[in-house]
Design a protein around this motif. Structure first.
Motif, PDB file in Angstrom:
ATOM      1  N   TRP A  40      18.187   5.397  30.010  1.00  0.00           N
ATOM      2  CA  TRP A  40      17.394   6.530  30.496  1.00  0.00           C
ATOM      3  C   TRP A  40      16.177   6.044  31.288  1.00  0.00           C
ATOM      4  N   GLN A  41      15.459   5.054  30.774  1.00  0.00           N
ATOM      5  CA  GLN A  41      14.256   4.549  31.452  1.00  0.00           C
ATOM      6  C   GLN A  41      14.599   4.008  32.836  1.00  0.00           C
ATOM      7  N   GLU A  42      15.722   3.341  32.933  1.00  0.00           N
ATOM      8  CA  GLU A  42      16.135   2.746  34.203  1.00  0.00           C
ATOM      9  C   GLU A  42      16.551   3.789  35.231  1.00  0.00           C
ATOM     10  N   SER A 312       3.396   8.908  37.371  1.00  0.00           N
ATOM     11  CA  SER A 312       4.492   9.111  36.412  1.00  0.00           C
ATOM     12  C   SER A 312       5.312   7.831  36.324  1.00  0.00           C
ATOM     13  N   ILE A 313       6.172   7.592  37.284  1.00  0.00           N
ATOM     14  CA  ILE A 313       6.958   6.357  37.318  1.00  0.00           C
ATOM     15  C   ILE A 313       6.033   5.148  37.402  1.00  0.00           C
ATOM     16  N   GLY A 314       4.954   5.280  38.148  1.00  0.00           N
ATOM     17  CA  GLY A 314       3.997   4.182  38.284  1.00  0.00           C
ATOM     18  C   GLY A 314       3.112   3.965  37.078  1.00  0.00           C
ATOM     19  N   ARG A 315       3.274   4.808  36.054  1.00  0.00           N
ATOM     20  CA  ARG A 315       2.494   4.654  34.819  1.00  0.00           C
ATOM     21  C   ARG A 315       3.411   4.591  33.593  1.00  0.00           C
ATOM     22  N   GLU A 414       7.119  -5.182  32.331  1.00  0.00           N
ATOM     23  CA  GLU A 414       7.349  -5.980  31.133  1.00  0.00           C
ATOM     24  C   GLU A 414       8.834  -5.951  30.779  1.00  0.00           C
ATOM     25  N   TYR A 415       9.270  -6.972  30.077  1.00  0.00           N
ATOM     26  CA  TYR A 415      10.631  -6.988  29.541  1.00  0.00           C
ATOM     27  C   TYR A 415      10.580  -6.223  28.215  1.00  0.00           C
ATOM     28  N   ILE A 416      10.717  -4.889  28.318  1.00  0.00           N
ATOM     29  CA  ILE A 416      10.423  -4.039  27.166  1.00  0.00           C
ATOM     30  C   ILE A 416      11.473  -4.107  26.062  1.00  0.00           C
ATOM     31  N   ARG A 417      12.594  -4.775  26.312  1.00  0.00           N
ATOM     32  CA  ARG A 417      13.555  -4.963  25.218  1.00  0.00           C
ATOM     33  C   ARG A 417      12.935  -5.761  24.070  1.00  0.00           C
ATOM     34  N   LEU A 418      11.857  -6.475  24.373  1.00  0.00           N
ATOM     35  CA  LEU A 418      11.139  -7.226  23.339  1.00  0.00           C
ATOM     36  C   LEU A 418       9.852  -6.528  22.921  1.00  0.00           C
ATOM     37  N   TYR A 446       7.497  -0.391  31.052  1.00  0.00           N
ATOM     38  CA  TYR A 446       8.660  -0.603  31.918  1.00  0.00           C
ATOM     39  C   TYR A 446       8.254  -0.839  33.371  1.00  0.00           C
ATOM     40  N   LYS A 447       7.277  -0.080  33.850  1.00  0.00           N
ATOM     41  CA  LYS A 447       6.838  -0.268  35.239  1.00  0.00           C
ATOM     42  C   LYS A 447       5.427   0.258  35.407  1.00  0.00           C
TER      43      LYS A 447
END
Length: 487
Positions: A40-42, A312-315, A414-418, A446-447
């Protein structure tokens, strides 16, 4: 001599192996996203479409007693909706299958208050089916908005309504293919028709719907889905406390699993929350959610839409942008024009990543291992990342372009999976031999995208000044976005 040479080679190989073997990836820190939340995030950007009987009464909400004969979208074309969304760069569409008035855009077998009793297509039509087919054709994901509040149904507020609600949910989640998101509005209880009772009804929105068992049904029927809910048990996604199109400058993708969620938590997240609940920014391309003719000249401008994008996407959020459907069943040309101009401007702003040919160095690299090197932030690979040693929560990357360049945007992920870690960072440029701060911010997630006046420099320094744990940065982008003039 040969024996010594072979021994040296073996020792060297052993050292390399030991070093690689010893440099383990950072352990996850705090809550992390599920695979459904990652997908969803992607997506980043997708559409809402609002369409119901109140489209024909020019009201923001229906009362529940509107005549089904009003619904007759003679030019309805869900392929037009899908085409516009695809061209606008969106990844999916969420439809108001049932809004508060209770009218169903699909021929539900559990109520007469639906398209099956409207003049549209002699009662043989199904808007949800047509949209599902259009989404499949245009490679878009389909989402379902199902209002928990039903101002038409006689049993609303009684236990029998929950059975009705779940029966309709089952119809929507089994008959239209894969659903990426289900959306439960926060408006619950109040005045309504309620089968002719024409009265005010109140419910406890935290307990009435028995969300725990409703969620279980949703996940059984659609294992890959994410759930948005504005009340009751914590869902997969959260509202940001406003429909104006922005989330907080600080935005943690975390909440606590239980307890009230006031505005500050919705808008900024909870830094030490125990559950991963990222932010979805929902707003309309016009002032209202449903179509009103007097808003044809009030469609958001390009500067307004770009501000929404950066906020939004930028935050660290996603953007759910609404199209109000006209009574004829189409998206208005003004809305289409605005959405396509918006897409074009975003594509132009991020067309050329200036770091692709740059050199990058880090103040610290985890275990001095190549797999965690600074270069992993500019390799255009979302699953590689730069990481520091455990215990190193302040670190910097220096990017050297080899020649002076112009730029005004900085993007970092960030690599948010971690887990989400960074609490504060700065961006500097080497100007006239001195480091000049261009921007500073708090969270990344995420971004994160920062905008600043155009500057010319040969080097940029990204410094993490505070982090919960060793930072893991997957991507950095630097861009020179064209100036957008306010009309």
């Amino acid at each position: 001599m040969m024996k010594n040479l072979l021994f040296g080679i073996a020792l060297s190989a052993s050292s390399i192996f030991t070093s690689c073997h010893q440099t383990k990836a950072p352990a996850p820190y705090g809550p992390v996203p599920s695979e459904n939340q990652m997908r969803w995030q992607e997506m980043e950007y997708y559409a809402f479409v609002h369409f119901s009987l109140n489209t024909y009464t020019n009201q923001p909400w229906g009362y529940g007693n509107e005549d089904v004969n009003l619904f007759n979208p003679t030019e309805l074309d869900c392929r037009q909706w899908a085409r516009i969304c695809k061209q606008a760069g969106m990844k999916g569409i969420i439809i108001t299958a049932k809004h508060h008035c209770g009218f169903c855009l699909w021929p539900s077998e559990y109520t007469e208050y639906s398209v099956k009793n409207s003049p549209w297509k002699d009662g043989k039509g199904d808007v949800v089916r047509e949209l599902a087919n259009a989404c499949r054709e245009y490679d878009l994901k389909l989402g379902i908005y199902l209002s928990p509040w039903d101002r038409n149904h006689a049993d609303y507020g009684k236990p029998a309504y929950i059975t009705y609600f779940r029966n309709q949910l089952r119809e929507l989640l089994t008959n239209y293919g894969e659903i990426f998101e289900v959306w439960y509005d926060g408006a619950n209880g109040g005045s309504g028709y309620y089968g002719g009772a024409d009265e005010n009804r109140t419910i406890d929105r935290t307990t009435f719907y028995d969300w725990k068992n409703t969620y279980q049904l949703v996940r059984e029927l659609q294992p890959n889905i994410v759930i948005w809910n504005d009340g009751g048990d914590r869902a997969d996604l959260r509202w940001v406390g406003t429909e104006a199109g922005f989330v907080g400058e600080t935005n943690w993708s975390l909440l606590n699993a239980a307890g009230d969620v006031p505005f500050n938590m919705l808008h900024y997240g909870v830094e030490n929350g125990d559950s991963w609940v990222p932010a979805e920014v929902n707003t309309s391309i016009r002032p209202e959610w449903f179509y009103h003719p007097d808003e044809d000249a009030k469609v958001k401008t390009l500067p307004q839409l770009m501000d929404t994008y950066y906020h939004s996407i930028g935050r660290n959020g996603t953007l759910l942008l609404n199209f109000p459907i006209m009574p004829n069943g189409l998206i208005h040309p003004n809305d289409e024009k605005a959405a396509l101009e918006f897409s074009k401007a975003v594509n132009e702003a991020f067309a050329v990543n200036l770091v692709e040919k740059a050199q990058v160095e880090a103040s610290n690299v985890r275990g001095n291992a190549g797999k965690f090197a600074a270069s992993k932030t500019i390799d255009n690979n979302q699953i590689t990342y730069w990481a520091t040693d455990d215990g190193v929560t302040k670190a910097s990357l220096t990017i050297d372009f080899g020649k002076p360049i112009l730029f005004n945007r900085f993007l970092v992920q960030e690599y948010i999976r971690l887990g989400q870690r960074v609490k504060a960072f700065t961006v500097e440029a080497l100007v006239d031999g001195k480091w000049k701060e261009l921007a500073g911010a708090t969270t990344i997630g995420y971004k994160r995208i920062l905008s600043f006046p155009t500057v010319e420099a040969m080097q940029v320094r990204f410094t993490i000044t505070d982090s919960k744990s060793c930072p893991v940065i997957s991507n950095i982008g630097i861009y020179n976005a064209p100036q957008i003039l306010t009309p």
